[in-house]
Design an enzyme around this catalytic site. Sequence first.
Site, PDB file in Angstrom:
ATOM      1  N   PHE A 146       0.867  -1.171   0.000  1.00 40.60           N
ATOM      2  CA  PHE A 146       0.000   0.000   0.000  1.00 40.60           C
ATOM      3  C   PHE A 146       0.908   1.227   0.000  1.00 40.60           C
ATOM      4  O   PHE A 146       1.562   1.532   0.994  1.00 40.60           O
ATOM      5  CB  PHE A 146      -0.928   0.048   1.208  1.00 40.60           C
ATOM      6  CG  PHE A 146      -1.853   1.234   1.153  1.00 40.60           C
ATOM      7  CD1 PHE A 146      -3.011   1.187   0.390  1.00 40.60           C
ATOM      8  CD2 PHE A 146      -1.558   2.398   1.819  1.00 40.60           C
ATOM      9  CE1 PHE A 146      -3.858   2.288   0.308  1.00 40.60           C
ATOM     10  CE2 PHE A 146      -2.385   3.502   1.746  1.00 40.60           C
ATOM     11  CZ  PHE A 146      -3.549   3.450   0.991  1.00 40.60           C
ATOM     12  N   ASP A 231       9.553   2.873   1.331  1.00 39.21           N
ATOM     13  CA  ASP A 231       8.423   3.729   1.667  1.00 39.21           C
ATOM     14  C   ASP A 231       8.195   3.635   3.172  1.00 39.21           C
ATOM     15  O   ASP A 231       7.650   2.658   3.676  1.00 39.21           O
ATOM     16  CB  ASP A 231       7.185   3.267   0.899  1.00 39.21           C
ATOM     17  CG  ASP A 231       5.936   4.066   1.252  1.00 39.21           C
ATOM     18  OD1 ASP A 231       5.976   4.871   2.198  1.00 39.21           O
ATOM     19  OD2 ASP A 231       4.900   3.865   0.579  1.00 39.21           O
ATOM     20  N   LYS A 260       3.329  11.650   6.619  1.00 34.91           N
ATOM     21  CA  LYS A 260       2.512  11.540   7.828  1.00 34.91           C
ATOM     22  C   LYS A 260       3.107  12.273   9.025  1.00 34.91           C
ATOM     23  O   LYS A 260       2.881  13.448   9.184  1.00 34.91           O
ATOM     24  CB  LYS A 260       2.217  10.082   8.139  1.00 34.91           C
ATOM     25  CG  LYS A 260       1.342   9.414   7.058  1.00 34.91           C
ATOM     26  CD  LYS A 260       0.770   8.111   7.506  1.00 34.91           C
ATOM     27  CE  LYS A 260      -0.029   7.420   6.399  1.00 34.91           C
ATOM     28  NZ  LYS A 260      -1.223   8.150   5.969  1.00 34.91           N
TER      29      LYS A 260
END
Length: 731
Positions: A146, A231, A260
């Site tokens: 994801f 990532d 984030k």
Amino acid sequence: MDAKNRLTTADFIRKENRYGARNYAPVPVVIDRAKDCLVWDVEGREYIDMMSAYSAVSHGHLHPRVVAALEEQVKKVAVTSRAYHGTTLGPFLEKLCAVTGFSRALPMNTGAEAVETAIKCARRWGQRVKGLVDGEQEILVARGNFHGRTSTIVSFSSEPDYREGFGPLASGFAHFDFGDMASVRAATTANTCAVLVEPIQGEAGVIVPPEGFFAELRAWCDRHNILLILDEVQSGLGRTGRWFAFEHEGIRPDALVLGKALGGGVLPVSAFLADAKVMDAVFEPGSHGSTFGGNALASAVALEALKVMEDENLVGRSAALGAHLHERLNSVMREAGGLIREVRGRGLWVGVDIDPARAEARELVQRLADRGVLSKETHETVIRFAPPLTISKALIDDAVDRFRDVVLEKCEELAIFSVAPGRRAGVERSIEASATGGDAPQFLMSPPDHFEVAYSINPWMKPGEWQLDAKRLARDAAQGWDLLKASYEQLGVDVTVKPPVAGCPDLVFTANCAVVLDGKAILARYLKAERSGEEAHGRQMFEQLQQRGLVDAVYRTPEGVYFEGAGDAVFDANRRIMWMGYGQRSCRSAHHTIEQVFGIPTVSLELVDPRYYHLDTAFCLLSGGEVLYYPGAFTEEGRDEIRAIVGRDNLIEAPEEDAAALGVNGVCIDRVLVACHCSDALRAELRARGYHVHVVPLGSFNRSGGAAYCLTLSLNNVYKGRTKRDEQLAA
């Protein structure tokens, strides 16, 4: 709006459902306000936030320093685009590069944008550097990945729901099985330019790869001239108990994607990072950009977010409290009789895998919300727990206790009976035979042949008073040292004696000469000129210990970074962190060397009382996980840090009498605390917790500001273990 006309939870949900696209299925809680780890809904009900917006709120909701940075900057300038330079972008990029170890950073907004940047970089690098034909470059991605929801990213998702109806899908991607090197090798072709992968697959259910996978992947990429791009939008910036999840694997990627938590929980901020040899070969003016990427407001906020993460020890907190969270959730699993299949993750990021034949994760998530704890399911079977890194041990226990109630309630409904007794909050795990974590403890000690108080570098040292009775005090020192050594040996310790040196009276305080972990030693670099003469002797001595096989490698902090060994770096085998004291004789920046050499999270505590100039004078780890400490030695923030990580139930506050007699400067071996002083009150407290106190009079050493711990250096502390020539050894 008055109370009579105030909108309710149902009203707000109805409006979202009426006017919003139906691309989310939220838990039916309407959050109205938040502070740190708590949120409140529109009716005023309080919840513990165990999700932190998928790691975006790692600093806690509305961290005062982050909010202050935002408010200060927004009054000056917020957005000008990258058509001009600004005063906040450069400092932010400098700090980000220092934290990550990369030489270039390209700021964006969302995590998906940073991933898109990584894809563009990989493709152009493949064409320009590797010499692939443009349009034929291929990037390897893991099944179950994801990386976001843009059209390019969903093109290489292996989740059908993310892809269906969004064609034509982008080409140029090949899949491998996460954690399977055979699959990576099979997917690699001559056109492979990069591997883009999460170190831990979050959306897939917090999937941790097999040990050694990333080391093999790193070697494979090196062998075939392939970029390794990680990532870490969710896993980075402390979430897993390290600054970055790749540090657990002992590797370094070619490029890194962050997001984030980089925005401090108030703004979307992301970045793509790589070294100059990659970045400069790919990007030039006009090749990539973003109107909002790197804007003045975002840069100011992100810079403060990085500083807060460092200043407040959020990485170390994640490591220590993450271990506690895992332990508590595993305890619930043992009680659940098969309802929970697995607890997995790292740091403050845990996936609890629910058996779908017995319950749906969503049902348990909603029941948990009804009890005031917010979490979220993924893939219908996994409940994710990822609280702010600012959470305390007490709040974790509160949340897990409520989760346990939900689980046991469901077990009762299903007539599932517990297979193991449960444990409530505050109950610690059992420990190994010794605090050093293995075979017999190995201590290094230096005899007091030349010990005297010849100068004054702390408030305890009074040369004039020493000289009035020097012979007797020296004789007492020798007797006390002999008794301490004999006490250790009676407790099963193997003591190595290092030679004393004339002119170096404080050499006897062996703890200050270095700190040793996993066979690696970081030597002291003394702030006080009176002790600097010991540095050469320390190097020679550790070279000899290396020849004897007692240590494997020797390191030092950089020039100007002062560090006084195990006196200010105390290894916590229970919480798997290093506690560090700074501000008087050690520099805070020494924690970078500790983290780099040992690969261990470090919690730094400022020392403010000159009487307690080293951490070991006011902070003593006990083998069962308790901490004996003197609160007055630390700042208010430091005391809060200790309480949050250790938990009040495991804290023992030393009375002033014991601290002033250096009784906190003790050594715990199994359930025996060896110390130079212990008041009746403290002895009773320790006895109630199952400890025996063995007092060794060390009054002469007290006159120089030291006691039992100061005279001792542990040589076989174990964190990861020792490795020689790829062979794992016992410490």
